[in-house]
Design an enzyme around this catalytic site. Sequence first.
Site, PDB file in Angstrom:
ATOM      1  CE  LYS A 104       4.178  -6.922  -1.669  1.00  0.00           C
ATOM      2  NZ  LYS A 104       4.070  -6.849  -3.127  1.00  0.00           N
ATOM      3  CG  ASP A 141       6.196  -8.943   0.434  1.00  0.00           C
ATOM      4  OD1 ASP A 141       5.340  -9.814   0.683  1.00  0.00           O
ATOM      5  OD2 ASP A 141       6.747  -8.826  -0.682  1.00  0.00           O
ATOM      6  NE  ARG A 142       1.255 -10.137  -1.831  1.00  0.00           N
ATOM      7  CZ  ARG A 142       0.490 -10.383  -2.863  1.00  0.00           C
ATOM      8  NH1 ARG A 142      -0.767 -10.725  -2.702  1.00  0.00           N
ATOM      9  NH2 ARG A 142       0.984 -10.307  -4.088  1.00  0.00           N
ATOM     10  CG  ASP A 154       7.639 -12.484   0.620  1.00  0.00           C
ATOM     11  OD1 ASP A 154       6.401 -12.505   0.747  1.00  0.00           O
ATOM     12  OD2 ASP A 154       8.216 -11.723  -0.168  1.00  0.00           O
ATOM     13  CG  ASP A 213       3.293 -12.247   1.930  1.00  0.00           C
ATOM     14  OD1 ASP A 213       3.941 -11.664   2.824  1.00  0.00           O
ATOM     15  OD2 ASP A 213       3.616 -12.211   0.724  1.00  0.00           O
ATOM     16  CB  SER A 246       5.226 -13.592  -2.687  1.00  0.00           C
ATOM     17  OG  SER A 246       4.442 -12.657  -1.996  1.00  0.00           O
ATOM     18  CG  HIS A 247       0.940 -14.256  -2.623  1.00  0.00           C
ATOM     19  ND1 HIS A 247       1.887 -13.393  -3.121  1.00  0.00           N
ATOM     20  CD2 HIS A 247       0.095 -14.522  -3.633  1.00  0.00           C
ATOM     21  CE1 HIS A 247       1.605 -13.136  -4.381  1.00  0.00           C
ATOM     22  NE2 HIS A 247       0.532 -13.797  -4.729  1.00  0.00           N
TER      23      HIS A 247
END
Length: 576
Positions: A409, A314-315, A312, A310, A146-147
Amino acid sequence: QVWGEPPARHYHALYLALLAARGQKPTSIRKGAMSVVTVATKPFADQKPGTSGLRKKVPVFQQPHYVENFIQSIFDSLEDYAGTSLVVGGDGRYYNREVVQTVIRMAAANGFGRVLVGRGGLLSTPAASCVIRGREAFGGIILSASHNPGGPDGDFGIKYNIGNGGPAPEKITDAIFERTKTISEYRTLDLSNVDLDRLGAIEIGGMAVEVIDPVADYQALMASLFDFTAIRAMFASGFTMRFDAMHAVTGPYARAILEEELGAPAGTVVNGTPLPDFGGHHPDPNLVHAKELYDLMMSDAAPDFGAASDGDGDRNLIIGRGVFVTPSDSLAILAANAHLAPGYRQGLKGIARSMPTSGAADRVAAKLGVACYETPTGWKFFGNLLDAGLATICGEESAGTGSDHVREKDGLWAVLLWLNVLAARKQPVLEIVREHWATYGRNYYSRHDYEEVDAKAANGLMDHLRARLDSLPGTRLPAGTVQAADDFAYSDPVDGSVSANQGLRVLFTDGSRIVLRISGTGTAGATLRLYLERYEPDPARHGQDTQAALADLVETADRLAELKARTGRQAPTVIT
Ligand code: G1P
Ligand code: ZN
C-alpha cells in the site's frame, strides 16, 4: 556509468568486469579483515511473523543473536539468490541503523551479489517495493513497525519482501518460522559499519553495497502515473494543503514531491524530519493520533486539503475542508475517479478490498463492470491478484490504499491520486464525497479497537461467538435480522491456497455487517477489532453522525460477543 541500468542477477560480476575494463579496482573497506564468520546460536521460540513481518518491542530485538537468527532464517528459506541483489531500508525508527548494518554483513556472508540501501538506512515501504521491482532485485528486507510507536521502548519490525516487491506469501513466512525453531548458526562478516550517509558504491567481502537516494526511484514512478502539470497548476493558482509526515519516513518524500516538484508552498509538509522516536508520538494517521490535522481541517483556517502518512509511509489519511474521508470511502472514490490520472486512463482491471473494509468499493466495481475481490486482512493477499492482472486498485479500511504500481500500500500515492482528481474535477473534497454517496449510496462505517486486552479473554470471546455462528441466521437482533454468519475463509483465485479463520462475520438482511477479529500486528496482549457497517441508499439520510448511525450495531455486537463483560472494558480504546 558504473551503477546505472542494473542487470539484476550476477550484478556483482558485471560490476567487477566493468571496473576491470576501465583498469579500476573496486574500493574495499578494511581489506583483509572481512572473513566470513559462523556464529553458533540457539532458537528463540517467538519469531513467528504476523500480519506484516516480525514485530516486537525494541529490547526483544536487542537480545544477542535475536536479529541475526531471524535474518539467517529468512536467507535459509530462500533459494538461488547467490549473486543477486537485496534491497534494505527502513522507516528510520530506533534501531533501524544497527539492523541495516547487520543485514548488510549477513547478506555478504550469505552470498548476495549486491545490497541496495537507502541513504541513512531509510526507505519507505512503498519506495522499497518500487526499488525491488524497478531494479529487479531478488527481494528486500524492510525494517519497520509501521504505525506503532518507536524509541528504545517502542516497537521494531523486520519484514521480507519477494522479487515482485510485495510481502512474502505465507508459504515463505511459514518456512521462515519453521527455520527459526531449529537454527543453530548464522553467517556474518567480521567487519565494522558501512557509511550509510554517503551515496555511492563500495565493496565488502565480495559483495557490492550501493547507497542510493531513497526518494529518486519512487519520485520518478509517481511522475509517470499522475498529471503533475495539472497538479502544479492547481498549486500555482492558490490551492492549499497540509501534509503531516508525523516525524516519520515520508517527510523527505513529501518535501521532494509536493514542495519541490509540484510547487506547494514551503511549510505545506509539517513534521517532515524523520526521528527515531517519531517525536514521541504514534505515527498513525488516524483521527486520534493526527488530531491536530483533523482539528485544523474542521476549522475556519482549514486549507483545501489535508493528508498524513504513517511511520513507514504506506498508510494515508485524507481530510477535505470540513470532511474526513473514511479509508473505505477513499478507496471507492479513488477507484471511481482513477481514469482521470494518466497512469489509469485505460481503466481498472478489477478492485480488491480486505474483508473488513466497507462494501463501498464493490458498488463502484459493479458500475464499472469489473470484479471486486474480498481478501483477508493484510496487504500480502493482494499480491497474487495484482501480479495476475485481476485487480488494479486495492485497499483496506485501516488507511491503506494502493495499486499495481508497487506491491505495497502506498500513502503518498493515494495523496497524489487525490490531488490529481481534485485538479481534474476542480471541486472541493466535500462536494466530490457527497456526489459519490448520491450516486452509490453511503456505507456508514467505523472500527472499534480494544487494545491490550488479556489474550485469554480475547480468545475466549472469539471462541464463544464462533460457537454461536451456526445458530444465528434468522435471528432478530436490535440491528436487524441475521442473514448469514461465518468465520471468513479465503481461497486465492490465483494459486488456490486457502486461508481460514480470518475474522467472524455477522451479516444482516439489509446489508449491514458486524465483523470481529484479533489483530495480527499487536505486540502486547491482544487487540480486538470490531468493524461496523451500515448501507444507506437514501441521500436524504446521508447527513447522520457515523457513530449514531451505527449505534444499534454496536449494541448488537456487545450482545452477541459479550464484549464489555469479557474484556472488562466499558468502551473501546480507539474509534476510527
Ligand atoms: C493491521 C490492519 C491491516 C493492515 C496491517 C498492516 O493489521 O488492520 O489492515 O494490513 O495492520 O499494516 P491487524 O493489526 O488488524 O492484524
Ligand atoms: Zn505502515
